[in-house]
Design a protein around this motif. Structure first.
Motif, PDB file in Angstrom:
ATOM      1  N   MET A 126      10.747   5.669   8.537  1.00  0.00           N
ATOM      2  CA  MET A 126      11.674   6.759   8.219  1.00  0.00           C
ATOM      3  C   MET A 126      11.134   7.665   7.116  1.00  0.00           C
ATOM      4  SD  MET A 126      15.235   4.624   8.384  1.00  0.00           S
ATOM      5  CE  MET A 126      16.018   4.284   9.974  1.00  0.00           C
ATOM      6  N   GLY A 127      11.135   8.973   7.377  1.00  0.00           N
ATOM      7  CA  GLY A 127      10.770   9.943   6.357  1.00  0.00           C
ATOM      8  C   GLY A 127       9.421   9.651   5.723  1.00  0.00           C
ATOM      9  N   LYS A 128       9.424   9.525   4.400  1.00  0.00           N
ATOM     10  CA  LYS A 128       8.193   9.281   3.630  1.00  0.00           C
ATOM     11  C   LYS A 128       8.051   7.810   3.231  1.00  0.00           C
ATOM     12  CE  LYS A 128       7.049  13.662   3.604  1.00  0.00           C
ATOM     13  NZ  LYS A 128       5.878  14.148   4.368  1.00  0.00           N
ATOM     14  N   THR A 129       8.631   6.917   4.047  1.00  0.00           N
ATOM     15  CA  THR A 129       8.603   5.489   3.705  1.00  0.00           C
ATOM     16  C   THR A 129       7.184   4.950   3.607  1.00  0.00           C
ATOM     17  OG1 THR A 129      10.766   5.105   4.709  1.00  0.00           O
ATOM     18  CG2 THR A 129       9.337   3.187   4.443  1.00  0.00           C
ATOM     19  N   THR A 130       6.297   5.383   4.509  1.00  0.00           N
ATOM     20  CA  THR A 130       4.910   4.894   4.446  1.00  0.00           C
ATOM     21  C   THR A 130       4.303   5.219   3.092  1.00  0.00           C
ATOM     22  OG1 THR A 130       4.625   5.123   6.840  1.00  0.00           O
ATOM     23  CG2 THR A 130       2.626   5.021   5.515  1.00  0.00           C
ATOM     24  N   ASN A 131       4.507   6.434   2.608  1.00  0.00           N
ATOM     25  CA  ASN A 131       3.988   6.812   1.291  1.00  0.00           C
ATOM     26  C   ASN A 131       4.594   5.948   0.192  1.00  0.00           C
ATOM     27  OD1 ASN A 131       2.560   8.846   2.544  1.00  0.00           O
ATOM     28  ND2 ASN A 131       3.991  10.463   2.026  1.00  0.00           N
ATOM     29  N   ALA A 132       5.893   5.689   0.288  1.00  0.00           N
ATOM     30  CA  ALA A 132       6.572   4.878  -0.727  1.00  0.00           C
ATOM     31  C   ALA A 132       6.041   3.440  -0.726  1.00  0.00           C
ATOM     32  CB  ALA A 132       8.080   4.888  -0.490  1.00  0.00           C
ATOM     33  N   LEU A 133       5.764   2.908   0.456  1.00  0.00           N
ATOM     34  CA  LEU A 133       5.218   1.546   0.539  1.00  0.00           C
ATOM     35  C   LEU A 133       3.767   1.497   0.080  1.00  0.00           C
ATOM     36  CD1 LEU A 133       6.924   0.417   3.860  1.00  0.00           C
ATOM     37  CD2 LEU A 133       7.282  -0.585   1.593  1.00  0.00           C
ATOM     38  N   GLU A 134       3.044   2.600   0.230  1.00  0.00           N
ATOM     39  CA  GLU A 134       1.692   2.663  -0.329  1.00  0.00           C
ATOM     40  C   GLU A 134       1.731   2.543  -1.849  1.00  0.00           C
ATOM     41  OE1 GLU A 134      -0.727   5.316   3.009  1.00  0.00           O
ATOM     42  OE2 GLU A 134       0.224   6.336   1.318  1.00  0.00           O
ATOM     43  N   VAL A 135       2.762   3.095  -2.468  1.00  0.00           N
ATOM     44  CA  VAL A 135       2.942   2.945  -3.920  1.00  0.00           C
ATOM     45  C   VAL A 135       3.201   1.480  -4.266  1.00  0.00           C
ATOM     46  CG1 VAL A 135       4.388   3.579  -5.903  1.00  0.00           C
ATOM     47  CG2 VAL A 135       3.756   5.320  -4.210  1.00  0.00           C
ATOM     48  N   VAL A 136       3.994   0.809  -3.427  1.00  0.00           N
ATOM     49  CA  VAL A 136       4.243  -0.626  -3.628  1.00  0.00           C
ATOM     50  C   VAL A 136       2.929  -1.400  -3.579  1.00  0.00           C
ATOM     51  CG1 VAL A 136       5.328  -2.698  -2.650  1.00  0.00           C
ATOM     52  CG2 VAL A 136       6.597  -0.528  -2.730  1.00  0.00           C
ATOM     53  N   VAL A 137       2.090  -1.099  -2.595  1.00  0.00           N
ATOM     54  CA  VAL A 137       0.794  -1.782  -2.470  1.00  0.00           C
ATOM     55  C   VAL A 137      -0.053  -1.543  -3.718  1.00  0.00           C
ATOM     56  CG1 VAL A 137      -1.368  -1.898  -1.168  1.00  0.00           C
ATOM     57  CG2 VAL A 137       0.794  -1.666   0.054  1.00  0.00           C
ATOM     58  N   LYS A 138      -0.106  -0.296  -4.161  1.00  0.00           N
ATOM     59  CA  LYS A 138      -0.911   0.039  -5.344  1.00  0.00           C
ATOM     60  C   LYS A 138      -0.405  -0.699  -6.576  1.00  0.00           C
ATOM     61  CE  LYS A 138      -2.787   3.942  -7.969  1.00  0.00           C
ATOM     62  NZ  LYS A 138      -2.608   3.274  -9.278  1.00  0.00           N
ATOM     63  N   ASN A 139       0.901  -0.700  -6.764  1.00  0.00           N
ATOM     64  CA  ASN A 139       1.466  -1.399  -7.926  1.00  0.00           C
ATOM     65  C   ASN A 139       1.204  -2.896  -7.863  1.00  0.00           C
ATOM     66  OD1 ASN A 139       2.470   0.933  -9.106  1.00  0.00           O
ATOM     67  ND2 ASN A 139       4.482   0.753  -8.134  1.00  0.00           N
ATOM     68  N   TYR A 140       1.254  -3.450  -6.654  1.00  0.00           N
ATOM     69  CA  TYR A 140       0.984  -4.880  -6.476  1.00  0.00           C
ATOM     70  C   TYR A 140      -0.472  -5.201  -6.810  1.00  0.00           C
ATOM     71  CZ  TYR A 140       0.122  -9.308  -4.061  1.00  0.00           C
ATOM     72  OH  TYR A 140      -0.275 -10.578  -3.757  1.00  0.00           O
ATOM     73  N   MET A 141      -1.385  -4.410  -6.265  1.00  0.00           N
ATOM     74  CA  MET A 141      -2.811  -4.670  -6.492  1.00  0.00           C
ATOM     75  C   MET A 141      -3.202  -4.432  -7.956  1.00  0.00           C
ATOM     76  SD  MET A 141      -3.721  -5.739  -3.529  1.00  0.00           S
ATOM     77  CE  MET A 141      -5.517  -5.871  -3.655  1.00  0.00           C
ATOM     78  N   ASP A 142      -2.522  -3.464  -8.588  1.00  0.00           N
ATOM     79  CA  ASP A 142      -2.803  -3.163 -10.005  1.00  0.00           C
ATOM     80  C   ASP A 142      -2.049  -4.077 -10.960  1.00  0.00           C
ATOM     81  OD1 ASP A 142      -4.377  -1.103  -9.111  1.00  0.00           O
ATOM     82  OD2 ASP A 142      -2.939   0.488  -9.582  1.00  0.00           O
ATOM     83  N   LYS A 143      -1.221  -4.982 -10.397  1.00  0.00           N
ATOM     84  CA  LYS A 143      -0.355  -5.845 -11.211  1.00  0.00           C
ATOM     85  C   LYS A 143       0.501  -5.017 -12.169  1.00  0.00           C
ATOM     86  CE  LYS A 143      -3.264 -10.000 -11.005  1.00  0.00           C
ATOM     87  NZ  LYS A 143      -4.087  -9.542  -9.875  1.00  0.00           N
ATOM     88  N   SER A 144       1.027  -3.945 -11.651  1.00  0.00           N
ATOM     89  CA  SER A 144       1.801  -3.005 -12.451  1.00  0.00           C
ATOM     90  C   SER A 144       3.221  -3.501 -12.678  1.00  0.00           C
ATOM     91  CB  SER A 144       1.841  -1.640 -11.759  1.00  0.00           C
ATOM     92  OG  SER A 144       2.779  -0.790 -12.367  1.00  0.00           O
TER      93      SER A 144
END
Length: 422
Positions: A39-57
């Protein structure tokens, strides 16, 4: 069967989902397989989740909450009772996501990306399926990962056609409305894979090929295939019909209405493709089929932003010959640089490429050993199919042109947006 594909813009909110329901009421929904994107920009939002996870943010939980909040608002707008089972189903999907992030041991970014970002399509199809049932439109929700099998090239998986065809031919229920996800597949260990960004169109083509479908319709927020992207060009014209060959050429050069991999399986079985507006579903849109002339016959404009122009010259002024070019292309392949333009002279070689995976710094360190490397980041690649003197002049106007290349029907220009780095 007919295959319909609805992208993220068509299901970005409750009103959009209601509109998809209404489109199906107008054009028919029996014996239809529906492929739906996130839905909408969900893929982009989940990419942020991936980045935060990998960066241990510390922002990881808040980025997950943003995705939850977005989907929960859509649920509240669609369903009157918060006791409806869809609320529990969506909460379970988010619990599954958080469980994966908690228990995952793999440091592979692309693997993690596919397991997390795929949640967008699972969420959207789950919500749409429940809403259709809620409105009295019976459908079968189907997990595409049980059908489309791939290798383990996470983020850009290669389809195992033989296994996929067997799965689809045996198990897809006909004479009903089937809802499934775009973009996704699974490997031999049943881990989720993705088919590359904008891969939902490709999903539709895979199902159409394996089902010997009557047609594929891609529903967009534009009236069909235009001769130019209206975001970048004024006065874009609707193309009423184009051939597979022309559509493949346009897709190859970067036209975003049709995914580059979508057309080959359709062409093989001569399955017609329609691109129509989900805002005006009864309009004819654009048809793509065998041998159809470009109608109207006009110049077509394509622009690819954020490209990388790499120019190599030999350190000793020797010729760049086939052996050098072979080595260069081997490195470009190794570092996953997608090349869109090539130009060479006696002692220089240039490519305009897409550094999708951010590997250029590593690639440059290797190229520096043998070549003088000059590069420009954030350049734009303009392509004109069926160019005329007038269209070529209009594109070149007010641009700092780095490369110009002309063939019989196509002109390409690389224009600099930022200063050169060396």
């Amino acid at each position: 069967m007919k295959v319909f594909k609805f992208g993220g813009a068509s299901v970005k909110d409750a009103q959009g989902i209601e509109n998809v329901f209404n489109v199906l009421q107008k054009v028919g929904h029996e014996n239809v397989l529906l492929v739906i994107s996130a839905m909408g920009k969900t893929t982009n939002a989940l990419e942020v989740v991936v980045k935060n996870y990998m960066d241990k943010s510390a922002e990881l939980q808040s980025s997950i909450q943003e995705v939850k909040k977005y989907h929960n608002q859509i649920l509240l707008d669609l369903f009157e009772e918060e006791t409806h089972e869809i609320f529990f189903a969506v909460n379970k999907l988010f619990a599954d996501l958080e469980s994966f992030l908690k228990n995952n041991k793999s440091p592979n970014y692309s693997f993690v990306y596919d397991q997390v970002v795929s949640m967008g399509e699972i969420l959207s199809t789950t919500i749409v399926s429940h809403y259709f049932n809620y409105r009295g439109l019976h459908n079968e929700w189907t997990d595409v990962r049980e059908f489309i099998k791939t290798d383990t090239t996470y983020r850009d998986a290669v389809v195992d056609w033989e296994q996929t065809q067997q799965n689809i031919a045996k198990n897809i229920k006909k004479k009903t409305l089937v809802i499934t996800q775009g973009f996704l597949g699974s490997d031999e260990n049943n881990f989720t894979t993705t088919l590359g960004r904008e891969g939902s169109d490709y999903t539709a083509a895979i199902f159409a090929y394996c089902l010997n479908a009557e047609s594929v319709t891609i529903w967009k927020d534009v009236p069909g295939v235009l001769n130019a992207d209206p975001r970048y060009f004024d006065n874009a014209i609707l193309l009423n019909q184009i051939s597979y060959r022309e559509a493949i050429e346009l897709a190859f050069y970067g036209a975003t209405v049709i995914h580059p991999k979508t057309l080959q399986p359709l062409q093989r079985k001569e399955i017609p493709l329609y691109v129509k507006s989900f805002l005006n579903p009864l309009l004819p849109g654009t048809s793509v089929s065998k041998g159809a002339d470009l109608e109207p016959h006009t110049s077509c404009y394509i622009v690819k932003k954020n490209q990388l122009l790499i120019s190599l010259s030999s350190l000793d002024f020797s010729f760049i010959m086939e052996e050098n070019i072979s080595e260069i292309f081997s490195l470009l392949h190794k570092y996953k640089m997608k090349v869109h333009l090539i130009q060479n002279s006696a002692i220089s070689f240039s490519v305009c490429a897409d550094d999708k995976f951010g590997n250029f710094t590593e690639l440059k360190s290797i190229l520096d050993r043998k070549f003088k490397v000059t590069y420009n980041e954030n350049v734009s690649l303009y392509t004109i199919r069926h160019f005329t003197d007038k269209s070529a002049k209009a594109i070149a106007q007010d641009k700092d042109i780095l490369v110009r290349q002309v063939s019989r029907e196509t002109m390409q220009i690389v224009a600099k947006d930022k200063p050169v780095n060396e």
